[in-house]
Motif scaffolding. Structure first.
Motif, short mmCIF file in Angstrom:
data_model
loop_
_atom_site.label_atom_id
_atom_site.label_comp_id
_atom_site.label_asym_id
_atom_site.label_seq_id
_atom_site.Cartn_x
_atom_site.Cartn_y
_atom_site.Cartn_z
N ALA A 85 0.83 -1.20 0.00
CA ALA A 85 0.00 0.00 0.00
C ALA A 85 0.86 1.25 0.00
N GLY A 86 1.88 1.28 0.85
CA GLY A 86 2.75 2.45 0.92
C GLY A 86 3.47 2.73 -0.38
N GLN A 87 3.77 1.67 -1.14
CA GLN A 87 4.50 1.83 -2.39
C GLN A 87 3.59 2.06 -3.59
N GLY A 88 2.29 2.24 -3.34
CA GLY A 88 1.39 2.51 -4.45
C GLY A 88 1.04 1.30 -5.28
N LEU A 89 1.21 0.11 -4.73
CA LEU A 89 0.91 -1.12 -5.47
C LEU A 89 -0.48 -1.66 -5.18
N LEU A 90 -1.22 -0.97 -4.33
CA LEU A 90 -2.62 -1.28 -4.07
C LEU A 90 -3.43 0.01 -4.19
N ASN A 91 -4.73 -0.13 -4.35
CA ASN A 91 -5.63 1.03 -4.28
C ASN A 91 -5.36 2.08 -5.35
N GLY A 92 -5.04 1.68 -6.55
CA GLY A 92 -5.04 2.64 -7.65
C GLY A 92 -3.73 3.27 -8.03
N GLY A 93 -2.73 3.22 -7.15
CA GLY A 93 -1.43 3.73 -7.52
C GLY A 93 -1.39 5.22 -7.74
N PHE A 94 -0.62 5.65 -8.74
CA PHE A 94 -0.36 7.07 -9.00
C PHE A 94 -0.86 7.47 -10.38
N ALA A 95 -1.06 8.77 -10.55
CA ALA A 95 -1.66 9.28 -11.78
C ALA A 95 -0.65 9.44 -12.91
N TRP A 105 8.94 -1.52 -15.77
CA TRP A 105 7.77 -2.24 -15.26
C TRP A 105 7.51 -1.91 -13.79
N ALA A 106 8.56 -1.62 -13.03
CA ALA A 106 8.37 -1.21 -11.64
C ALA A 106 7.53 0.07 -11.57
N VAL A 107 7.81 1.00 -12.46
CA VAL A 107 7.00 2.21 -12.53
C VAL A 107 5.61 1.87 -13.06
N GLY A 108 5.56 1.06 -14.10
CA GLY A 108 4.28 0.71 -14.70
C GLY A 108 3.31 0.06 -13.72
N GLN A 109 3.82 -0.75 -12.81
CA GLN A 109 2.95 -1.39 -11.82
C GLN A 109 2.36 -0.37 -10.86
N ARG A 110 2.98 0.79 -10.76
CA ARG A 110 2.51 1.82 -9.84
C ARG A 110 1.72 2.92 -10.54
N VAL A 111 1.65 2.87 -11.87
CA VAL A 111 0.90 3.88 -12.65
C VAL A 111 -0.05 3.13 -13.57
N PRO A 112 -1.25 2.81 -13.12
CA PRO A 112 -2.19 2.05 -13.94
C PRO A 112 -2.47 2.72 -15.28
N GLY A 113 -2.52 1.92 -16.32
CA GLY A 113 -2.81 2.45 -17.65
C GLY A 113 -1.62 3.02 -18.39
N SER A 114 -0.45 3.01 -17.78
CA SER A 114 0.73 3.56 -18.44
C SER A 114 1.36 2.51 -19.35
N ALA A 115 2.32 2.97 -20.15
CA ALA A 115 3.07 2.09 -21.04
C ALA A 115 4.55 2.38 -20.87
N ALA A 116 5.37 1.43 -21.31
CA ALA A 116 6.81 1.63 -21.20
C ALA A 116 7.25 2.91 -21.89
N SER A 117 6.58 3.24 -22.98
CA SER A 117 6.93 4.47 -23.70
C SER A 117 6.71 5.71 -22.85
N ASP A 118 5.77 5.65 -21.90
CA ASP A 118 5.55 6.79 -21.01
C ASP A 118 6.74 7.01 -20.09
N VAL A 119 7.32 5.92 -19.60
CA VAL A 119 8.48 6.04 -18.72
C VAL A 119 9.69 6.51 -19.52
N ARG A 120 9.86 5.95 -20.73
CA ARG A 120 10.97 6.40 -21.57
C ARG A 120 10.80 7.87 -21.95
#
Length: 380
Positions: free
Chosen positions: A22-32, A54-69
């Protein structure tokens, strides 16, 4: 004022693990957004870029690898060596003040290796001048946005600075540790996960940096670590940040009135009031299953990982204790197996590798859903 304590409850290691999720944003919707997730986590291990995506992607629902890049490409997040001599993702405004805290100790730790490699302070200053001149030449010649590692190594060699036997990477890392260079935009095809980043002048890429003195900075770093990684101990923080334990304890005394103490197993764990409040109504995630990348902060970000990973299974995640973390399956707050990517670019897949027996039908369905989400994310 003494720190508040979490209400007495039947606490188990699985509940502690779910509080961390929960603290790491892996439950309850994560980050925007990607920058929001990275800023919250403060520093995310990123030696392996594909795992970090993928570590970021798991915390940002609906994102793609291209968003992190794209965030790396635009500088809204950065990747550098802020602690433990390991690459991490950070918010750009945080990198300089964290380096001021962590770099002196790291430089002392590698001093012996530098002597073996024949690296002196004069060599590092020489390579700084070479690197900055090379970057200016590339910009003048063709409007280049930065230099690859190979281009900088070639320039070092031409100037008489040997780069073989890891000497080059130590020189380059030293320039980044001193905030003269930083990894900037992506190089090559942005459609590939394995592309590298270009090196750029730190002050040109990161124009706005926070300014914290050492004592204030350690307190800030500890508070943000506990807020995102708690429940965690002060020893976990000292290992994660490489801040000496005496300074870590002093920092804890200065911020503990904003944290909650949670005794468990004879040890004091610390977490944010928001995470502690989950104990009141039941911690979510008892049936949650996640396919996390290797090196994810959920497991790697602590000195003591036995809360979420049974010691008898530790070598199944880090074979031979070689420092290379396999991808992990987390169910209900506990690491229950590893997983692997299969196939090739045209027909990729994922396969679970549970520690004991097989995943149950419901868990198998959840894992396959996670696998599809992973493949979609990495292709995006």
């Amino acid at each position: 004022m003494p720190a508040p304590q979490a209400r007495p409850a039947t606490i188990t290691s699985r509940i502690m693990g779910r509080l961390r999720l929960a603290g790491q944003g892996l439950l309850n919707g994560g980050f925007a957004s990607v920058p929001e997730a990275v800023r919250w986590m403060t520093a995310m291990q990123a030696q392996d870029l594909g795992s970090a995506l993928w570590a970021v992607g798991q915390r940002v629902p609906g994102s793609a690898a291209s968003d992190v890049r794209a965030a790396l490409d635009s500088g809204t997040i950065v990747r550098s060596w802020p602690m433990r001599g390991t690459l991490h993702l950070l918010a750009p405004e945080d990198l300089r003040w964290i380096l001021r805290i962590t770099s002196p100790r790291l430089m002392n730790m590698v001093a012996g290796r530098h002597r073996e490699l024949g690296i002196t302070a004069e060599d590092i200053s020489h390579c700084r001048d070479i690197a900055l001149k090379t970057l200016e030449s590339l910009r003048t010649a063709d409007g280049g946005r930065g230099a690859t590692r190979e281009q900088l190594f070639d320039a070092f060699e031409e100037a008489g600075q040997i780069t073989k036997a890891q000497r080059g990477i130590h020189l380059l890392g030293s320039l980044c540790q001193r905030a003269w260079l930083v990894q900037g935009p992506m190089a090559g095809s942005r459609g590939k996960v394995g592309v590298q980043q270009l090196f750029v002048p730190f002050d040109e890429w990161i124009k706005d940096s926070r300014d914290l003195d050492r004592e204030e900075g350690i307190a800030e770093l500890l508070f943000r670590y506990i807020r995102s990684h708690g429940p965690a101990t002060v020893k976990d923080f000292a290992w994660w940040s490489q801040v000496p334990l005496t300074e870590a304890r002093k920092a804890l005394a200065s911020v503990q009135d904003r944290l909650v103490e949670l005794p468990f197993g004879g040890t004091s764990y610390w977490l944010s009031p928001e995470t502690a409040a989950l104990l009141d109504d039941g911690v979510p995630g008892s049936r949650a299953l996640l396919a996390l990348p290797g090196f994810d902060e959920f497991l790697l970000g602590y000195q003591d990982r036995s809360l979420v990973l049974a010691p008898e299974h530790a070598e199944l995640v880090v074979p031979g204790r070689n420092g290379v973390f396999k991808r992990i399956i987390v169910a209900g707050g506990e690491v229950v197996g590893t997983w692997a990517r299969t196939g090739n670019g045209k027909a990729p897949g994922v396969v679970p590798e549970p520690f004991e027996g097989q995943l149950g039908p419901a868990a198998e369905r959840s894992f396959q859903a996670q696998g599809r989400a992973y493949l979609k994310f990495m292709a995006g």
